[in-house]
Design an enzyme around this catalytic site. Structure first.
Site: not given
Length: 356
Positions: A35, A118, A136
């Site tokens: 991520e 996020y 996102d």
């Protein structure tokens, strides 16, 4: 409000999801690394870095115990180096305060260095099956088109609205798959330019598609012109070695090594700028001799042309003011020091000329 067909989205994802390495693991640490790497970086670029990172730092503990230079070198070429430093700092916090295990709830995740709203939601949902909706860039684009949101993104009003909508659409107990499906839809179908609306599982309800204005969403604030600056760098040589200086931990390229120098000011020649910068940064007088080369590079908020010169030190007593360290490094050993893209180009050129 249009009808958002979550089931159609999830069916599309099951049939069309790319086989990406972080989708074949349940390890929260590996999912976290992916991520962070995927922020502002393309998937194809991330994949080899992801594999190499996990080979070098297979666990939170391994990352926590690593030297910062090792961490930055493993990240070299991905850009936005603050991400790597935050990963390192967060791993140390997890090791010290959470017994080496990532916390599972969004609030605790967001308390870690470098983990924002996020990333915390993505990790909580994908790694720990928590009912958290993530927003996102890809998801933001899908939602602004589907609901025809005409206010600029990245404003408090729009971001709050998007988070509310994303949470409303969330299928309870299946948030991780939903978030990934939304990201995948934005990456493969609802792309910034020329979206493939005919292949979209949400086409029937998409308001922007119905009005033919999907390419006008999301609405963005007008960008200011990107400034271009001229920068200088000094290459000092001594018995097969060159001088590197380490940038401070905060700020751009924090913690990276570089060939010292700085920005050209108005009414200065490049040579005058370099002499001044070295005096201010290293506390020494120099003589500029030959030019090594010029190197262009663009960052997110400005671009530069860096001019590198061979220089001679007229005094040897280095006194750092903005850097945190300095070192004489042999040309082969330059590969062991994390450098920004332009400094790596200089190093590669010096190594190539050394071998010929």
């Amino acid at each position: 409000m249009p009808n958002f067909d979550t089931e159609a989205l999830l069916t599309w994802f099951r049939n069309n999801a790319r086989s990406l390495p972080w989708r074949h693991t349940q390890d929260p640490y590996a999912i976290w690394v992916s991520e962070v790497m995927l922020q502002q970086t393309r998937v194809d670029t991330v994949i080899p870095y992801y594999h190499r990172w996990l080979d070098l730092f297979p666990t939170v503990e391994a990352l926590a115990e690593a030297d910062e230079d090792e961490v930055l070198q493993a990240w070299e070429g991905l850009g936005y180096y603050r991400r790597a430093r935050y990963l390192h700092q967060a791993a140390q916090t997890i090791s010290d305060q959470h017994q080496g295990q990532l916390p599972q709830d969004r609030k605790s995740l967001q308390a870690l260095p470098g983990i924002g709203s996020y990333t915390a939601a993505a990790l909580a949902s994908i790694a720990f099956n928590q009912d958290e909706a993530a927003v996102d860039g890809n998801i933001r684009r899908v939602l602004t088109r589907f609901y025809d949101i005409d206010t600029p993104v990245h404003t408090a009003q729009t971001e709050n609205k998007l988070k509310h909508i994303a949470a409303q659409n969330l299928p309870r107990g299946n948030a991780g798959t939903y978030n990934q499906a939304m990201m995948e839809l934005g990456a493969l179908i609802c792309t910034p330019k020329n979206p493939a609306c005919g292949s979209c599982p949400l086409e029937r309800g998409c308001l922007a598609r119905k009005m033919g204005i999907q390419k006008l969403r999301p609405v963005r604030k007008k960008k200011k012109p990107t400034p271009h600056v001229q920068v200088t760098a000094a290459v000092f040589r001594d018995r097969g070695r060159v001088l590197l200086a380490k940038r401070p931990p905060e700020g751009m390229l924090g913690g990276m090594w570089e060939f010292p120098g700085g920005k050209q000011e108005e009414m200065e020649s490049l040579e005058e700028a370099l002499i001044r910068e070295i005096r201010e940064e290293l506390g020494v007088k120099i003589k500029v001799t030959d030019k090594l080369g010029s190197y262009a590079h663009a960052y997110s908020h400005f671009s530069l042309t860096l001019h590198a010169f061979f220089c001679k030190l007229l005094s040897r007593e280095i006194s750092l003011t903005s850097h945190t360290d300095w070192a004489w490094v042999s040309l082969p050993d330059l590969n062991s020091y994390p450098l920004g893209k332009v400094d790596r180009q200089i190093a590669d050129q010096l190594q190539a000329e050394y071998k010929t």
